[in-house]
Design a protein around this motif. Sequence first.
Motif, PDB file in Angstrom:
ATOM      1  N   HIS A  33       0.838  -1.202   0.000  1.00  0.00           N
ATOM      2  CA  HIS A  33       0.000   0.000   0.000  1.00  0.00           C
ATOM      3  C   HIS A  33       0.878   1.260   0.000  1.00  0.00           C
ATOM      4  O   HIS A  33       0.616   2.205  -0.741  1.00  0.00           O
ATOM      5  N   THR A  34       1.926   1.254   0.811  1.00  0.00           N
ATOM      6  CA  THR A  34       2.849   2.390   0.846  1.00  0.00           C
ATOM      7  C   THR A  34       3.520   2.582  -0.504  1.00  0.00           C
ATOM      8  O   THR A  34       3.600   3.707  -1.010  1.00  0.00           O
ATOM      9  N   ALA A  35       3.972   1.493  -1.117  1.00  0.00           N
ATOM     10  CA  ALA A  35       4.622   1.574  -2.428  1.00  0.00           C
ATOM     11  C   ALA A  35       3.664   2.148  -3.477  1.00  0.00           C
ATOM     12  O   ALA A  35       4.045   3.005  -4.274  1.00  0.00           O
ATOM     13  N   GLU A  36       2.417   1.690  -3.470  1.00  0.00           N
ATOM     14  CA  GLU A  36       1.424   2.188  -4.424  1.00  0.00           C
ATOM     15  C   GLU A  36       1.126   3.657  -4.195  1.00  0.00           C
ATOM     16  O   GLU A  36       1.045   4.439  -5.149  1.00  0.00           O
ATOM     17  N   LEU A  37       0.987   4.045  -2.934  1.00  0.00           N
ATOM     18  CA  LEU A  37       0.713   5.439  -2.608  1.00  0.00           C
ATOM     19  C   LEU A  37       1.875   6.335  -3.008  1.00  0.00           C
ATOM     20  O   LEU A  37       1.680   7.385  -3.626  1.00  0.00           O
ATOM     21  N   TRP A  38       3.084   5.920  -2.699  1.00  0.00           N
ATOM     22  CA  TRP A  38       4.257   6.737  -3.022  1.00  0.00           C
ATOM     23  C   TRP A  38       4.423   6.900  -4.534  1.00  0.00           C
ATOM     24  O   TRP A  38       4.843   7.951  -4.992  1.00  0.00           O
ATOM     25  N   MET A  39       4.088   5.882  -5.313  1.00  0.00           N
ATOM     26  CA  MET A  39       4.139   6.021  -6.763  1.00  0.00           C
ATOM     27  C   MET A  39       3.049   6.995  -7.222  1.00  0.00           C
ATOM     28  O   MET A  39       3.299   7.878  -8.043  1.00  0.00           O
ATOM     29  N   LYS A  40       1.865   6.858  -6.657  1.00  0.00           N
ATOM     30  CA  LYS A  40       0.737   7.699  -7.051  1.00  0.00           C
ATOM     31  C   LYS A  40       1.002   9.182  -6.776  1.00  0.00           C
ATOM     32  O   LYS A  40       0.635  10.037  -7.586  1.00  0.00           O
ATOM     33  N   ILE A  41       1.664   9.492  -5.662  1.00  0.00           N
ATOM     34  CA  ILE A  41       1.905  10.899  -5.329  1.00  0.00           C
ATOM     35  C   ILE A  41       3.250  11.418  -5.832  1.00  0.00           C
ATOM     36  O   ILE A  41       3.604  12.565  -5.601  1.00  0.00           O
ATOM     37  N   VAL A  48       7.654  -0.069  -6.662  1.00  0.00           N
ATOM     38  CA  VAL A  48       8.768  -0.848  -6.137  1.00  0.00           C
ATOM     39  C   VAL A  48       8.245  -2.065  -5.378  1.00  0.00           C
ATOM     40  O   VAL A  48       7.085  -2.121  -4.973  1.00  0.00           O
ATOM     41  N   THR A  49       9.122  -3.038  -5.179  1.00  0.00           N
ATOM     42  CA  THR A  49       8.752  -4.244  -4.442  1.00  0.00           C
ATOM     43  C   THR A  49       8.758  -3.963  -2.946  1.00  0.00           C
ATOM     44  O   THR A  49       9.312  -2.958  -2.481  1.00  0.00           O
ATOM     45  N   ASN A  50       8.181  -4.886  -2.191  1.00  0.00           N
ATOM     46  CA  ASN A  50       8.197  -4.769  -0.730  1.00  0.00           C
ATOM     47  C   ASN A  50       9.628  -4.758  -0.205  1.00  0.00           C
ATOM     48  O   ASN A  50       9.937  -4.033   0.740  1.00  0.00           O
TER      49      ASN A  50
END
Length: 65
Positions: A33-41, A48-50
Amino acid sequence: MIEKIIAACGNDCAACPRYVGHPYEKTGEELRHTAELWMKIGYRDHLVTNEEISCTGWNLMEKLC
């Protein structure tokens, strides 16, 4: 009260969504979720992978964050 752990990057590890050290372990779902959010913003230009996003904080021997 949770003790602040300020890493070399300047973040408080206790509040960082990437920090996976004890006692602040994150699930794979939380890291994703953090990776998806950071890409989105715009913090990352790709998803990126976990393993890439997880952080164990600042290590005196390795000086990583």
